[in-house]
Design an enzyme around this catalytic site. Structure first.
Site, PDB file in Angstrom:
ATOM      1  N   THR A 245       1.352  -1.531  -8.890  1.00  0.00           N
ATOM      2  CA  THR A 245       0.058  -2.099  -9.281  1.00  0.00           C
ATOM      3  C   THR A 245      -1.083  -1.118  -9.030  1.00  0.00           C
ATOM      4  OG1 THR A 245      -0.459  -3.038  -7.112  1.00  0.00           O
ATOM      5  CG2 THR A 245       0.972  -4.327  -8.538  1.00  0.00           C
ATOM      6  N   ARG A 246      -2.311  -1.606  -9.267  1.00  0.00           N
ATOM      7  CA  ARG A 246      -3.514  -0.789  -9.029  1.00  0.00           C
ATOM      8  C   ARG A 246      -3.952  -0.863  -7.574  1.00  0.00           C
ATOM      9  NH1 ARG A 246      -9.001  -1.579  -9.444  1.00  0.00           N
ATOM     10  NH2 ARG A 246      -8.667  -3.796  -9.900  1.00  0.00           N
ATOM     11  N   LYS A 247      -3.187  -1.530  -6.754  1.00  0.00           N
ATOM     12  CA  LYS A 247      -3.559  -1.703  -5.338  1.00  0.00           C
ATOM     13  C   LYS A 247      -3.199  -0.438  -4.557  1.00  0.00           C
ATOM     14  CE  LYS A 247      -2.639  -6.679  -5.672  1.00  0.00           C
ATOM     15  NZ  LYS A 247      -2.046  -6.676  -7.026  1.00  0.00           N
ATOM     16  N   THR A 248      -3.916   0.615  -4.803  1.00  0.00           N
ATOM     17  CA  THR A 248      -3.656   1.896  -4.157  1.00  0.00           C
ATOM     18  C   THR A 248      -4.630   2.128  -3.009  1.00  0.00           C
ATOM     19  OG1 THR A 248      -5.067   2.973  -5.803  1.00  0.00           O
ATOM     20  CG2 THR A 248      -2.700   2.943  -6.238  1.00  0.00           C
TER      21      THR A 248
END
Length: 336
Positions: A245-248
């Protein structure tokens, strides 16, 4: 794939004859197992080395009982057996090579924008050393050499970032043949794997050391977890993509997305601007899925995909009817 693999098992290797019976290796007697250095088939070497007793040998030959007389009849069978084993070995090698190619990766480092990586790395260095480096004064600038060792098993990833850090501080990195991105490297505290050698001024090596290790460790960790997730999905028969996901981590986005690729997973969208993703908050604000999708399409145009997070099949149908390209269902997995 060559690795410096270690094993905790202390059991001795299986005898060559036993492995041959299982079709694993050709029936050969190696130098390490025989002292004589013979590479003849075990059966032939055994019969030819049988003890003889002078005239009794000639008597046995006359009666057709000696291995020397029986050998012509036995050799065709031995030759056939060796040929069968050779074919099995060739088939096993082909299968092994095919499995290797399944995990063969393109050179993902060519994806990275060098100027952006250089700027990102410079920001890392500036963040770590915003002022004086007193420790650097203590160690001085004399030329030194440092080694990079891997101490736990995992997928290796992150070479470009490690290189960029030490390039930023004026050092050189030389990689070993073992350091291949995407490769599972087996290592432990008692059996470390040498990956690289760094040379440069002592104070510069120490300035880049921690930042370079953090980037490399983070990237390799993401790649390792990604590979495990993909392999788990494949073991259940899933042929689709496993995406991150974009949860970096802020400041580490490109490192972690790169690790996903090297580990064999998909990146999903790289950032907020890549692909439109509409979640519950967007839908509630717009009043409906249809309203959210139509407004997003007006702004995104025809070239950008729109993805809608849905709770059930009805919402997915509504999103598709409104013109969404992708629907994402929230799946909750309970691990017992």
């Amino acid at each position: 794939m060559t690795t410096e693999a270690t094993s905790d098992s202390s059991s001795p290797p299986a005898p060559a004859a036993a492995l041959a019976a299982a079709g694993k290796v050709a029936v050969k007697e190696s130098q390490s197992s025989s002292g004589s250095g013979s590479d003849r088939p075990i059966e032939e070497a055994t019969s030819n080395n049988a003890p003889t007793n002078g005239n009794n040998e000639h008597d046995a030959n006359d009666k057709g009982e000696s291995s020397g007389v029986e050998a012509p009849a036995a050799r065709p069978k031995e030759k056939e057996k060796r040929e069968t084993n050779r074919r099995k070995n060739a088939k096993n090698k082909k299968s092994f090579d095919n499995n290797k190619n399944k995990h063969a990766l393109p050179d993902y480092s060519t994806l990275l924008p060098k100027t952006q990586i250089a700027a990102t790395v410079q920001a890392w260095i500036d963040d770590d050393m915003p002022s004086f480096d007193v420790g650097g004064l203590v160690v001085g600038t004399s030329p030194k050499t440092a080694q990079l060792w891997m101490k736990s098993t995992g997928i290796f990833a992150g070479k470009p970032f490690f290189d960029a850090v030490f390039d930023c501080v004026g050092c050189n990195v030389s990689w070993s043949k073992l350091a291949v991105e995407g490769k599972l490297i087996k290592a432990s505290g008692s059996s470390k794997a040498l990956l690289a050698t760094v040379t440069g001024p002592c104070n510069s090596i120490l300035r880049g050391e921690r930042t370079a290790l953090c980037a490399l460790s983070r990237c390799s960790g993401v790649a390792t977890e990604s590979r495990e997730a993909v392999d788990t999905a494949r073991s259940y028969g899933w042929d689709g993509l496993v995406a991150g996901t974009r949860k970096t981590t802020p400041g580490f986005r490109i490192v972690e997305k790169y690790g996903l690729l090297v580990g064999g997973a998909a990146t999903h969208r790289l950032d907020l601007s890549q692909m439109v993703m509409l979640k519950d908050n967007h839908v509630w604000s717009a009043g409906s899925i249809e309203g959210a999708v139509k407004l997003a399409r007006r702004a995104a145009g025809f070239s950008q995909k729109i993805e809608v997070e849905c709770r059930d099949l009805d919402e997915a149908i509504e999103a598709a009817t409104a013109g969404a390209d992708v629907s994402q269902w929230s799946v909750h997995v309970l691990v017992l």
